[in-house]
Design a protein around this motif. Sequence first.
Motif, PDB file in Angstrom:
ATOM      1  N   LEU A 115      37.332  45.037  21.926  1.00 15.36           N
ATOM      2  CA  LEU A 115      36.774  43.697  22.086  1.00 15.36           C
ATOM      3  C   LEU A 115      37.115  43.129  23.465  1.00 15.36           C
ATOM      4  CD1 LEU A 115      37.496  42.038  18.605  1.00 15.36           C
ATOM      5  CD2 LEU A 115      35.300  42.852  19.483  1.00 15.36           C
ATOM      6  N   ALA A 116      38.328  43.415  23.929  1.00  9.81           N
ATOM      7  CA  ALA A 116      38.735  42.941  25.250  1.00  9.81           C
ATOM      8  C   ALA A 116      37.886  43.584  26.345  1.00  9.81           C
ATOM      9  CB  ALA A 116      40.217  43.238  25.472  1.00  9.81           C
ATOM     10  N   MET A 117      37.564  44.846  26.172  1.00  7.35           N
ATOM     11  CA  MET A 117      36.720  45.538  27.153  1.00  7.35           C
ATOM     12  C   MET A 117      35.332  44.894  27.222  1.00  7.35           C
ATOM     13  SD  MET A 117      38.248  48.078  28.734  1.00  7.35           S
ATOM     14  CE  MET A 117      36.953  49.235  29.185  1.00  7.35           C
ATOM     15  N   LYS A 118      34.789  44.567  26.063  1.00  5.13           N
ATOM     16  CA  LYS A 118      33.472  43.926  26.041  1.00  5.13           C
ATOM     17  C   LYS A 118      33.540  42.545  26.693  1.00  5.13           C
ATOM     18  CE  LYS A 118      31.941  46.335  21.866  1.00  5.13           C
ATOM     19  NZ  LYS A 118      31.557  46.195  20.431  1.00  5.13           N
ATOM     20  N   LYS A 119      34.627  41.825  26.418  1.00  6.29           N
ATOM     21  CA  LYS A 119      34.807  40.507  27.024  1.00  6.29           C
ATOM     22  C   LYS A 119      34.917  40.618  28.539  1.00  6.29           C
ATOM     23  CE  LYS A 119      35.756  36.023  26.876  1.00  6.29           C
ATOM     24  NZ  LYS A 119      34.791  35.012  26.380  1.00  6.29           N
ATOM     25  N   GLN A 127      33.616  42.808  30.488  1.00  8.49           N
ATOM     26  CA  GLN A 127      32.305  43.085  31.072  1.00  8.49           C
ATOM     27  C   GLN A 127      31.476  41.815  31.203  1.00  8.49           C
ATOM     28  OE1 GLN A 127      30.674  46.104  28.487  1.00  8.49           O
ATOM     29  NE2 GLN A 127      32.034  47.704  29.262  1.00  8.49           N
ATOM     30  N   LYS A 128      31.627  40.910  30.244  1.00  7.42           N
ATOM     31  CA  LYS A 128      30.855  39.673  30.252  1.00  7.42           C
ATOM     32  C   LYS A 128      31.337  38.680  31.309  1.00  7.42           C
ATOM     33  CE  LYS A 128      29.556  39.745  25.337  1.00  7.42           C
ATOM     34  NZ  LYS A 128      29.689  39.031  24.035  1.00  7.42           N
ATOM     35  N   VAL A 129      32.637  38.633  31.521  1.00  6.89           N
ATOM     36  CA  VAL A 129      33.193  37.580  32.390  1.00  6.89           C
ATOM     37  C   VAL A 129      33.714  38.131  33.723  1.00  6.89           C
ATOM     38  CG1 VAL A 129      33.808  36.144  30.418  1.00  6.89           C
ATOM     39  CG2 VAL A 129      35.507  37.756  31.348  1.00  6.89           C
ATOM     40  N   ASN A 130      33.326  39.366  34.066  1.00  9.89           N
ATOM     41  CA  ASN A 130      33.827  39.992  35.294  1.00  9.89           C
ATOM     42  C   ASN A 130      35.361  39.961  35.296  1.00  9.89           C
ATOM     43  OD1 ASN A 130      33.830  41.207  37.851  1.00  9.89           O
ATOM     44  ND2 ASN A 130      33.705  39.232  38.932  1.00  9.89           N
ATOM     45  N   GLY A 131      35.916  40.540  34.240  1.00 12.82           N
ATOM     46  CA  GLY A 131      37.353  40.431  34.025  1.00 12.82           C
ATOM     47  C   GLY A 131      38.140  41.684  34.337  1.00 12.82           C
ATOM     48  N   TRP A 132      39.397  41.461  34.628  1.00 13.72           N
ATOM     49  CA  TRP A 132      40.375  42.537  34.859  1.00 13.72           C
ATOM     50  C   TRP A 132      41.334  42.583  33.680  1.00 13.72           C
ATOM     51  CZ3 TRP A 132      45.730  41.359  36.111  1.00 13.72           C
ATOM     52  CH2 TRP A 132      46.517  42.494  36.392  1.00 13.72           C
ATOM     53  N   ILE A 133      41.534  43.788  33.108  1.00  6.45           N
ATOM     54  CA  ILE A 133      42.470  43.969  32.013  1.00  6.45           C
ATOM     55  C   ILE A 133      43.701  44.705  32.549  1.00  6.45           C
ATOM     56  CG2 ILE A 133      42.885  45.015  29.754  1.00  6.45           C
ATOM     57  CD1 ILE A 133      39.923  44.853  29.199  1.00  6.45           C
ATOM     58  N   PRO A 134      44.862  44.090  32.534  1.00  5.37           N
ATOM     59  CA  PRO A 134      46.067  44.778  32.997  1.00  5.37           C
ATOM     60  C   PRO A 134      46.341  46.002  32.124  1.00  5.37           C
ATOM     61  CG  PRO A 134      46.476  42.424  32.701  1.00  5.37           C
ATOM     62  CD  PRO A 134      45.143  42.712  32.074  1.00  5.37           C
ATOM     63  N   ASP A 135      46.787  47.059  32.743  1.00  2.13           N
ATOM     64  CA  ASP A 135      47.089  48.281  31.991  1.00  2.13           C
ATOM     65  C   ASP A 135      48.503  48.728  32.323  1.00  2.13           C
ATOM     66  OD1 ASP A 135      46.997  50.503  30.441  1.00  2.13           O
ATOM     67  OD2 ASP A 135      45.643  51.641  31.738  1.00  2.13           O
ATOM     68  N   GLU A 136      49.488  47.987  31.832  1.00  3.33           N
ATOM     69  CA  GLU A 136      50.871  48.269  32.192  1.00  3.33           C
ATOM     70  C   GLU A 136      51.390  49.557  31.581  1.00  3.33           C
ATOM     71  OE1 GLU A 136      53.739  45.711  29.505  1.00  3.33           O
ATOM     72  OE2 GLU A 136      52.129  44.439  30.243  1.00  3.33           O
ATOM     73  N   SER A 137      50.675  50.115  30.599  1.00  2.00           N
ATOM     74  CA  SER A 137      51.126  51.360  29.975  1.00  2.00           C
ATOM     75  C   SER A 137      50.863  52.583  30.853  1.00  2.00           C
ATOM     76  CB  SER A 137      50.434  51.562  28.620  1.00  2.00           C
ATOM     77  OG  SER A 137      50.855  50.582  27.705  1.00  2.00           O
ATOM     78  N   SER A 138      49.961  52.447  31.813  1.00  2.00           N
ATOM     79  CA  SER A 138      49.623  53.604  32.652  1.00  2.00           C
ATOM     80  C   SER A 138      49.787  53.355  34.144  1.00  2.00           C
ATOM     81  CB  SER A 138      48.186  54.059  32.370  1.00  2.00           C
ATOM     82  OG  SER A 138      47.271  53.046  32.734  1.00  2.00           O
ATOM     83  N   ASN A 139      49.944  52.097  34.544  1.00  2.00           N
ATOM     84  CA  ASN A 139      50.031  51.779  35.970  1.00  2.00           C
ATOM     85  C   ASN A 139      51.464  51.964  36.472  1.00  2.00           C
ATOM     86  OD1 ASN A 139      50.020  50.598  38.547  1.00  2.00           O
ATOM     87  ND2 ASN A 139      48.456  49.113  37.958  1.00  2.00           N
ATOM     88  N   PRO A 140      51.682  52.851  37.443  1.00  2.00           N
ATOM     89  CA  PRO A 140      53.035  53.085  37.972  1.00  2.00           C
ATOM     90  C   PRO A 140      53.654  51.860  38.638  1.00  2.00           C
ATOM     91  CG  PRO A 140      51.391  54.229  39.304  1.00  2.00           C
ATOM     92  CD  PRO A 140      50.684  53.741  38.082  1.00  2.00           C
ATOM     93  N   ALA A 141      52.845  50.825  38.913  1.00  2.00           N
ATOM     94  CA  ALA A 141      53.408  49.586  39.467  1.00  2.00           C
ATOM     95  C   ALA A 141      54.424  48.983  38.509  1.00  2.00           C
ATOM     96  CB  ALA A 141      52.297  48.582  39.759  1.00  2.00           C
ATOM     97  N   ASN A 142      54.281  49.264  37.219  1.00  2.00           N
ATOM     98  CA  ASN A 142      55.206  48.751  36.208  1.00  2.00           C
ATOM     99  C   ASN A 142      56.623  49.310  36.425  1.00  2.00           C
ATOM    100  OD1 ASN A 142      56.664  48.180  33.844  1.00  2.00           O
ATOM    101  ND2 ASN A 142      55.083  48.876  32.457  1.00  2.00           N
ATOM    102  N   PRO A 143      56.838  50.617  36.284  1.00  2.00           N
ATOM    103  CA  PRO A 143      58.202  51.123  36.513  1.00  2.00           C
ATOM    104  C   PRO A 143      58.663  50.977  37.957  1.00  2.00           C
ATOM    105  CG  PRO A 143      56.673  52.952  36.217  1.00  2.00           C
ATOM    106  CD  PRO A 143      55.928  51.701  35.849  1.00  2.00           C
ATOM    107  N   ASN A 144      57.735  51.039  38.906  1.00  2.00           N
ATOM    108  CA  ASN A 144      58.128  50.925  40.318  1.00  2.00           C
ATOM    109  C   ASN A 144      58.756  49.572  40.620  1.00  2.00           C
ATOM    110  OD1 ASN A 144      57.191  53.480  40.788  1.00  2.00           O
ATOM    111  ND2 ASN A 144      55.316  52.863  41.828  1.00  2.00           N
ATOM    112  N   PHE A 145      58.253  48.513  39.967  1.00  2.00           N
ATOM    113  CA  PHE A 145      58.810  47.183  40.201  1.00  2.00           C
ATOM    114  C   PHE A 145      60.246  47.104  39.684  1.00  2.00           C
ATOM    115  CE2 PHE A 145      59.124  42.510  39.685  1.00  2.00           C
ATOM    116  CZ  PHE A 145      58.680  42.121  40.938  1.00  2.00           C
ATOM    117  N   HIS A 146      60.499  47.732  38.549  1.00  2.00           N
ATOM    118  CA  HIS A 146      61.863  47.769  38.014  1.00  2.00           C
ATOM    119  C   HIS A 146      62.766  48.648  38.877  1.00  2.00           C
ATOM    120  CE1 HIS A 146      61.275  45.461  34.334  1.00  2.00           C
ATOM    121  NE2 HIS A 146      60.089  46.035  34.225  1.00  2.00           N
TER     122      HIS A 146
END
Length: 333
Positions: free
Chosen positions: A162-166, A168-187
């Motif tokens: 549902l978030a993905m569909k939303k 697409q409608k609002v030109n939105g960005w969904i954070p993906d902290e489970s796969s983005n290395p920026a997460n552990p890199n910040f720690h």
Amino acid sequence: MFDPISKGIDDFGNSLLQALNNVQGIFGKELSVANPIKDSILELVGNTPLIRLNRIGSEYSGIQLYLKAEFLNPTGSAKDRTALAMFVDAERRGKLKKGMSVVLYGAGSSSISYSWIGKIREYPVFCLVPLSTAPERIQTLRSYGAEVTVTSVADSGLLFDLAMKKAQKVNGWIPDESSNPANPNFHFKTTGPEIWRDLQGKVGAIISAPGTGGAITGIGRYLKSQNSKTKVLLAGKSNSPFLLYAKAKDKKSQEEISLPAVYDPKLVDGVFPVNQEEALHLQADLYEKEGIFAGLTTGTVITGALRFSETIKDSIPFERDPFNIVILSPDRD
């Protein structure tokens, strides 16, 4: 010898500041109080203190427990660090630009942190939550700036769809902290060095509860890069995929368990299963014995720290520096 009677108050103040500078030079700590003004509330993310536990764990001679008080981040959780890292990374990579929206799903600490930073950075934030979400939580999200939609779904996978569909409608960005290395890199860049600095490198172990695994991965990498003997530990529910992976008997069994991409299981030296009753008991103990109110997850991690202490108590050399165990306290809820 300094004589306060013969010197003015300005001279006394200068002498005191010089003494502080000398201490700072010796220990490398940030002791200056000369510049308390922050340009933004975002500058209050991180640099959380370590709090010595004086009664909990005192039965273990030679072992000292410290609480890394992540609940003192602005919205009350370690997710402020993750959210800030993800926003900065997305903006730098051009994945998030002015005029776009932020789309979230779920009502956890992450959604609160993203809503808060989205408000500060002037992005519209939409948050989809399951029907079972408590009204108080919905109100909290709205107070942090999110436009909340209560959905009829309970499954996290369907909620993500549902978030993905939303998005697409609002030109939105969904954070993906489970796969983005920026997460552990910040720690790796912040939380780990803070712990190392504040204990002057005397870190015996770090223990955390797994969320995405990004925090323990980043902190663990940093601490082990400084001292390979530092133990990296997890505490959580026995059916957690992180604990199941660690207890799997062979590689084939491990491959059947899905873990977040940001998590590095090779860093972990031990895991400790904790049930809810035990976590509640230690959460109450933390308030009763130390005057610290933190979330249930902190109770889980303290329980794991005490179990680890039990396993090493007979191996701590007599008359040496304490074996310091850092407990990551992720939030106050």
